[in-house]
Design a protein around this motif. Sequence first.
Motif, short mmCIF file in Angstrom:
data_model
loop_
_atom_site.label_atom_id
_atom_site.label_comp_id
_atom_site.label_asym_id
_atom_site.label_seq_id
_atom_site.Cartn_x
_atom_site.Cartn_y
_atom_site.Cartn_z
N TYR A 261 4.39 -17.61 -2.01
CA TYR A 261 3.81 -18.95 -2.74
C TYR A 261 3.17 -19.71 -1.77
O TYR A 261 2.11 -20.29 -2.40
CB TYR A 261 5.21 -19.60 -3.30
CG TYR A 261 4.73 -20.62 -4.02
CD1 TYR A 261 3.99 -20.81 -5.18
CD2 TYR A 261 4.85 -22.09 -3.45
CE1 TYR A 261 3.75 -21.81 -5.94
CE2 TYR A 261 4.74 -23.39 -4.23
CZ TYR A 261 3.85 -23.02 -5.30
OH TYR A 261 3.51 -24.29 -6.04
N GLU A 262 3.53 -19.82 -0.50
CA GLU A 262 2.80 -20.95 0.17
C GLU A 262 1.47 -20.09 0.95
O GLU A 262 0.55 -20.84 0.98
CB GLU A 262 3.66 -21.52 1.28
CG GLU A 262 4.80 -22.24 0.88
CD GLU A 262 5.67 -22.80 1.98
OE1 GLU A 262 5.13 -22.75 3.03
OE2 GLU A 262 6.61 -23.20 1.61
N THR A 263 1.72 -19.02 1.20
CA THR A 263 0.39 -18.47 2.29
C THR A 263 -0.40 -17.29 1.39
O THR A 263 -1.27 -16.75 1.87
CB THR A 263 1.18 -17.78 3.30
OG1 THR A 263 2.02 -16.63 3.04
CG2 THR A 263 1.97 -18.65 4.22
N LEU A 264 0.21 -16.79 0.29
CA LEU A 264 -0.52 -15.94 -0.54
C LEU A 264 -0.34 -14.42 0.35
O LEU A 264 -1.59 -13.55 0.12
CB LEU A 264 -1.71 -16.22 -0.90
CG LEU A 264 -1.77 -17.47 -1.85
CD1 LEU A 264 -3.45 -17.58 -2.50
CD2 LEU A 264 -1.07 -17.29 -3.20
N ALA A 265 0.45 -14.32 1.13
CA ALA A 265 0.66 -12.98 1.94
C ALA A 265 1.67 -12.12 0.88
O ALA A 265 2.40 -12.30 0.13
CB ALA A 265 1.32 -13.00 3.09
N PHE A 266 1.12 -10.67 0.90
CA PHE A 266 1.84 -9.72 0.64
C PHE A 266 3.20 -9.63 1.33
O PHE A 266 3.22 -9.19 2.48
CB PHE A 266 1.19 -8.44 0.53
CG PHE A 266 0.13 -8.26 -0.71
CD1 PHE A 266 0.32 -8.27 -1.67
CD2 PHE A 266 -1.23 -8.45 -0.11
CE1 PHE A 266 -0.78 -8.35 -2.91
CE2 PHE A 266 -2.29 -8.65 -1.02
CZ PHE A 266 -2.06 -8.33 -2.32
N THR A 267 4.37 -9.76 0.79
CA THR A 267 5.81 -9.72 1.63
C THR A 267 6.43 -8.39 1.23
O THR A 267 7.32 -7.99 2.19
CB THR A 267 6.53 -10.81 1.42
OG1 THR A 267 6.78 -10.99 -0.14
CG2 THR A 267 5.76 -12.16 1.66
N ARG A 268 6.25 -7.76 -0.04
CA ARG A 268 6.91 -6.52 -0.43
C ARG A 268 6.35 -6.11 -1.42
O ARG A 268 5.70 -6.55 -2.33
CB ARG A 268 8.26 -6.91 -0.85
CG ARG A 268 9.17 -5.89 -1.30
CD ARG A 268 10.52 -6.49 -1.89
NE ARG A 268 11.44 -5.37 -2.65
CZ ARG A 268 12.52 -4.92 -1.99
NH1 ARG A 268 12.85 -5.04 -0.57
NH2 ARG A 268 13.02 -3.90 -2.55
N VAL A 269 6.02 -4.58 -1.32
CA VAL A 269 5.21 -3.72 -2.36
C VAL A 269 6.34 -2.65 -2.79
O VAL A 269 6.76 -1.78 -1.88
CB VAL A 269 3.94 -3.41 -1.62
CG1 VAL A 269 3.22 -2.39 -2.72
CG2 VAL A 269 3.31 -4.49 -1.28
N GLU A 270 6.35 -2.58 -3.98
CA GLU A 270 7.15 -1.39 -4.53
C GLU A 270 6.12 -0.46 -5.47
O GLU A 270 5.74 -1.09 -6.28
CB GLU A 270 8.06 -1.73 -5.38
CG GLU A 270 9.15 -2.67 -4.57
CD GLU A 270 10.23 -3.43 -5.65
OE1 GLU A 270 10.12 -3.26 -6.74
OE2 GLU A 270 10.89 -4.17 -5.07
N LEU A 271 6.22 0.94 -5.13
CA LEU A 271 4.91 1.64 -5.84
C LEU A 271 5.60 2.95 -6.12
O LEU A 271 6.36 3.53 -5.52
CB LEU A 271 3.69 2.04 -4.87
CG LEU A 271 2.77 1.01 -4.45
CD1 LEU A 271 1.91 1.31 -3.48
CD2 LEU A 271 2.09 -0.01 -5.68
N SER A 272 5.32 3.45 -7.33
CA SER A 272 5.76 4.64 -7.90
C SER A 272 4.47 5.44 -8.65
O SER A 272 3.82 4.88 -9.37
CB SER A 272 6.84 4.38 -8.83
OG SER A 272 7.41 5.52 -9.50
N LEU A 273 4.66 6.69 -8.18
CA LEU A 273 3.47 7.50 -8.29
C LEU A 273 3.61 8.05 -9.86
O LEU A 273 4.52 8.32 -10.45
CB LEU A 273 3.02 8.73 -7.70
CG LEU A 273 1.82 9.55 -7.76
CD1 LEU A 273 0.79 8.89 -7.37
CD2 LEU A 273 2.02 11.01 -7.03
N ASP A 274 2.38 8.00 -10.64
CA ASP A 274 2.61 8.64 -12.13
C ASP A 274 2.65 10.04 -12.11
O ASP A 274 1.60 10.64 -11.74
CB ASP A 274 1.18 8.02 -13.07
CG ASP A 274 1.25 8.38 -14.49
OD1 ASP A 274 2.19 9.21 -14.72
OD2 ASP A 274 0.21 8.29 -15.01
#
Length: 406
Positions: A261-274
């Motif tokens: 919220y403060e820095t607009l940094a990506f902190t966690r990414v969850e991805l699933s391929l179609d």
Amino acid sequence: MKKSLLLIILWLSAIVVQAQRMTVNGTVTDESSGATIAYATVTVPGSHRSVVTNSDGFFTLKVDELPPAIVVSHVGYKTRRVDMSQSGATGLHIKLTPATVMLNEVMVWTTDPEKLVHEAIKHIPQNYSKVPELYQGFYRETAMKRQRFIYIAEGVVDMHKNSYRYDASYDRVAIAKGRRLLSQSAADTLGVKVMGGPILPVQLDVVKNADYPLNEKEMGHYRYQMELPATINDRLQFVVSMSPRVTLPYPLFSGKLYIDYETLAFTRVELSLDVSDKIKATDYMLVRKPTGVRFKPKELSFLIDYRYEDGVMHLSYVRSTFRFNCDWKRRLFATSFTAVCEMVVTNKTDQDVHPISGRQSFDSRDAFYDKVDYFLDPNFWEDYNIIEPTETLDRAIGRLLKRQAR
């Protein structure tokens, strides 16, 4: 006199060894339900030393000396600081309290999640390291045939990461130490190679790797939606879900992006391929397979965690899960396989950092199996921090070792 001096030296040496091998361990659970919490991060404040809990919620942290405190965190929970002077070093039972997020009028991005993701991409140069760093990590890959482990390999890796002003092609990984076990049963031999290996932490650094959706070119292929906010390390996170909005010659991803919220940094990414288009998914996942084997993709998912430290985000933990079926012509039933690769960063430094040479580095064409030795020494890991094996994995290692001994 000489004998007394020798005894003193041996005594001092024993103290040094004991200090180097001090262990902190315990289990992390949900305070409300009592359920164990997998992949919680356990760190020593100010030391850059960390591990994650295994699937059973258990961790072991090896330190030079008993730290004043350890910090335990997980998405959706309040961060817990444990005062080590008030508790024992082993057998800790650490309870995390679910975090409650208070919504308020300050959260102005809720109307335009795509703009929020664009802004987070623009902030990447200032939110991540501007200098080269050397990471030490623990890497493990396993393969299961149905519910039975048929392959286990693990190792300590060194990873050189250049400044985030450059792309991931400048990053290198080298194997410092490793070991492997493989089922001796001919029926378990598959010969299918899917994506993965120790190079995975470089490939899955989605903030740096332009092959993944976090870049301006790929963004237009997805639709975005704001989800309920969350907390990580007591820091408020925007949560944006993404899903394909177009059909392309290659498969796209669905997932969630956590943005500080403060820095607009990506902190966690969850991805699933179609994987709905089996041909496209197979082309993406499969490196090679034996003639006559039919490969059917079921799942390819990624988890990438970053940790806020020293004013910037650092790669912390990555995991990939592959699930697929294979069958052979003339066989009635297909066999299910699951392959998991994971790496946790256990230490890092930005002092006196030198690139890893091409000869030492692990290449995406290499197989980890060919680079390491068989399990032999029970004290193999010495003072290295590792992801503790689960009870199930520990039993599987025992069984494979017994079969190998025969």
